[in-house]
Design a protein around this motif. Structure first.
Motif, PDB file in Angstrom:
ATOM      1  N   ARG A   1       0.818  -1.215   0.000  1.00 46.74           N
ATOM      2  CA  ARG A   1       0.000   0.000   0.000  1.00 46.74           C
ATOM      3  C   ARG A   1       0.850   1.262   0.000  1.00 46.74           C
ATOM      4  N   LEU A   2       2.106   1.136   0.396  1.00 50.22           N
ATOM      5  CA  LEU A   2       2.969   2.305   0.517  1.00 50.22           C
ATOM      6  C   LEU A   2       3.720   2.624  -0.763  1.00 50.22           C
ATOM      7  N   LEU A   3       3.598   1.762  -1.755  1.00 48.40           N
ATOM      8  CA  LEU A   3       4.365   1.912  -2.983  1.00 48.40           C
ATOM      9  C   LEU A   3       3.441   1.959  -4.184  1.00 48.40           C
ATOM     10  N   PRO A   4       3.865   2.575  -5.282  1.00 44.28           N
ATOM     11  CA  PRO A   4       3.033   2.587  -6.491  1.00 44.28           C
ATOM     12  C   PRO A   4       2.732   1.174  -6.973  1.00 44.28           C
ATOM     13  N   LYS A   5       1.572   1.015  -7.569  1.00 46.63           N
ATOM     14  CA  LYS A   5       1.172  -0.300  -8.077  1.00 46.63           C
ATOM     15  C   LYS A   5       2.212  -0.808  -9.076  1.00 46.63           C
ATOM     16  N   GLY A   6       2.599  -2.055  -8.921  1.00 44.35           N
ATOM     17  CA  GLY A   6       3.569  -2.663  -9.823  1.00 44.35           C
ATOM     18  C   GLY A   6       5.008  -2.549  -9.355  1.00 44.35           C
ATOM     19  N   THR A   7       5.239  -1.914  -8.202  1.00 44.01           N
ATOM     20  CA  THR A   7       6.619  -1.743  -7.732  1.00 44.01           C
ATOM     21  C   THR A   7       7.285  -3.089  -7.467  1.00 44.01           C
ATOM     22  N   LEU A   8       6.627  -3.958  -6.742  1.00 45.56           N
ATOM     23  CA  LEU A   8       7.238  -5.242  -6.390  1.00 45.56           C
ATOM     24  C   LEU A   8       7.379  -6.161  -7.595  1.00 45.56           C
ATOM     25  N   ARG A   9       6.696  -5.829  -8.708  1.00 49.79           N
ATOM     26  CA  ARG A   9       6.845  -6.595  -9.950  1.00 49.79           C
ATOM     27  C   ARG A   9       7.770  -5.900 -10.934  1.00 49.79           C
ATOM     28  N   ALA A  10       8.400  -4.808 -10.493  1.00 47.38           N
ATOM     29  CA  ALA A  10       9.321  -4.039 -11.335  1.00 47.38           C
ATOM     30  C   ALA A  10       8.665  -3.604 -12.637  1.00 47.38           C
ATOM     31  N   ARG A  11       7.440  -3.074 -12.531  1.00 50.83           N
ATOM     32  CA  ARG A  11       6.771  -2.540 -13.710  1.00 50.83           C
ATOM     33  C   ARG A  11       7.556  -1.357 -14.263  1.00 50.83           C
ATOM     34  N   ARG A  12       7.636  -1.266 -15.568  1.00 55.10           N
ATOM     35  CA  ARG A  12       8.467  -0.264 -16.223  1.00 55.10           C
ATOM     36  C   ARG A  12       8.039   1.157 -15.829  1.00 55.10           C
TER      37      ARG A  12
END
Length: 491
Positions: free
Chosen positions: A269-280
């Motif tokens: 919840r603290l990070l932009p969506k896709g951060t943990l998946r290394a979204r471009r």
């Protein structure tokens, strides 16, 4: 809405008709103010890092060495989230000034501690102050400077580390050797006065601009308390992970698992969506920040202890490694500030490679027959890599953020920084606490910690090319992410 949007400042010329500069009107006073704040943080980091091995030994807390560092980053998590939301909705004045005050109080608590746990408490209070301050500074940069000057401001941030890097370790080492390590902590709060006097008058314009945005509906008028609660839960989880990692008993393992249980639902919840998946794009920028900060600062935390315990260095000599890294950090950031926007993403990958080389050089100093001074050139490379990558990621975050989201995304960047650092420091601290007590072969423990961090840094270099914005994106700005900003009111 930025100052440039209001027509108050041109990105190319100041009121003198000369090319705009962070040290010309109307930016000069503000630049000096925020750089003075960075000077305070830098001097604390350099001086405290040098004195820490002696401090924890005097307090009989060597096994908690990693916790003395990671406690700072743990408490900074909720402070960063709160600061990001407060800055976006009410301006940076309260987080900035309150953070500086808390930072000074934490130094006094650590300097007066008579045992290890009160010392760690002081470090935690410092983290609260540091978390509030750093996000507020990013918001000030995003609001007050045009795009063309922001890389130079972040370069000035790195340059502000030069004097503390030269003066901090030798002064701290001399004070520790000839007076007492406590004076390293107790003397620094006197430096708070100058940043307070320099920054207060310059905040009025930024405060007025944000107030105008709120009145026009360009900024969210309320703070998301649930999100701050998530940040507190993540901080609690990281604290439990640290404690459990330091006490690898049955009870310690239970605490460790409870910590992970707190982190799993709260960290995303603290990070932009896709951060943990290394979204471009922005998500990878945020993720890369956590990885590179965590690996570098974990190794940097253990290098002075390694040099003191394994090679017989004095605190002053051990602190010289921090000096070389900080000096080259300023050089790397200076190079980043003079790199074109198109080439800036490449600096993130280069930074990861240089940090990996630095960690390998630190591990090389543990090989029998290799001089301990091998750490100096290695850490010079690592500092240069951090200067390139960290400044580039700061600039990329603002480039990929709408003005009214600068606080939220800057907070996400700093949250990732803190999460990566505290997680990897906890891992390093757990390894050191467990193997230091059971085996007593500290050289092997240091080697293991450095090898783990080297592998993670190399992994980060593989995802670094994804910091570029997706080519298929029609909108030059990334979509709003639900974290770190309260919902915008309508009607």
């Amino acid at each position: 809405m930025t100052t440039l949007d209001k027509g108050e400042i041109s990105p190319d010329t100041a009121d003198t008709g000369l090319p705009a500069s962070v040290m010309r009107r109307p930016y000069r006073a503000l630049t000096l103010g925020i750089v003075s704040v960075i000077l305070l943080i830098a001097f604390e980091a350099m001086a405290v890092g040098t004195a820490m091995p002696v401090a924890v030994d005097d307090l009989d807390g060597t096994a908690l060495y990693g916790l003395a560092f990671s406690a700072y980053y743990t408490t900074s998590l909720p402070a960063m989230v709160f600061s990001g939301q407060w800055c976006d909705t009410r301006g940076p004045r309260v987080p900035l000034l309150g953070g500086i005050a808390a930072f000074a109080v934490g130094l006094v608590l650590s300097g007066a501690a008579q045992s290890m746990w009160p010392f760690v408490l002081g470090r935690a209070v410092q983290g609260l102050g540091g978390g509030l301050v750093i996000v507020a500074l990013y918001v000030v940069v995003g609001r007050a400077y045009p795009d063309s000057l922001r890389p130079k401001v972040f370069s000035a941030f790195a340059s502000a580390w030069v004097l503390p890097s030269i003066v901090g370790p030798p002064v701290s080492g001399a004070v520790t050797d000839h007076l007492h390590w406590r004076w390293v902590f107790l003397a620094i709060p006197a430096l708070v006065v100058l940043p307070m006097l320099a920054i207060v008058p310059q905040l009025r314009r930024v405060q007025a601009e944000i107030a105008a945005d709120i009145a026009s509906g360009d900024a969210g008028p309320r703070i998301d308390r649930r999100l701050i609660g998530a940040a507190a839960g993540a901080a609690l989880g990281t604290g439990l992970v640290q404690y459990g990692g330091q006490h690898l008993t049955v009870a310690g393992v239970v605490v460790l698992l409870a910590g992970f249980a707190c982190m799993v639902p709260t960290v995303p919840r603290l990070l932009p969506k896709g951060t943990l998946r290394a979204r471009r794009g922005l998500p990878t920028v945020i993720l890369s920040r956590g990885i590179i900060a965590g690996t570098f600062f974990t190794v940097e935390s253990f290098v002075p202890l390694m040099l003191v315990s394994e090679h017989g260095f004095s605190p002053t000599k051990a602190g010289l490694t921090l000096t070389t890294g900080a000096l080259s950090w300023a050089l790397g950031s200076w190079l980043q500030g003079r790199t074109s926007t198109r080439r800036r993403p490449y600096l993130v990958a280069v930074g990861f490679v240089l940090v990996a080389c630095a960690i390998g050089g630190a591990a090389l100093a543990l090989v029998p027959g290799v001089t301990a001074y091998a750490v100096l050139p290695a850490w010079f490379l690592g500092g240069m890599g951090m200067g390139m990558a960290m400044s580039a990621m700061s600039t990329l975050t603002l480039e990929l953020s709408a003005p009214e989201e600068a606080g939220g995304n800057s907070a996400a960047l700093q949250v990732s920084d803190a999460l990566g650092t505290v997680t990897l420091l906890s891992l390093g601290g757990a390894l050191f606490a467990a193997l230091h007590e059971s085996e007593g072969r500290d050289a092997d423990v240091f080697t293991l910690i450095f090898a783990v961090m080297l592998g993670i840094a190399l992994l980060g270099s593989l995802i670094a090319p994804r910091v570029r914005r997706p080519r298929s994106a029609a909108d030059p700005r990334p979509p709003r992410h639900p974290g770190l900003r309260g919902p915008r009111r309508t009607g």
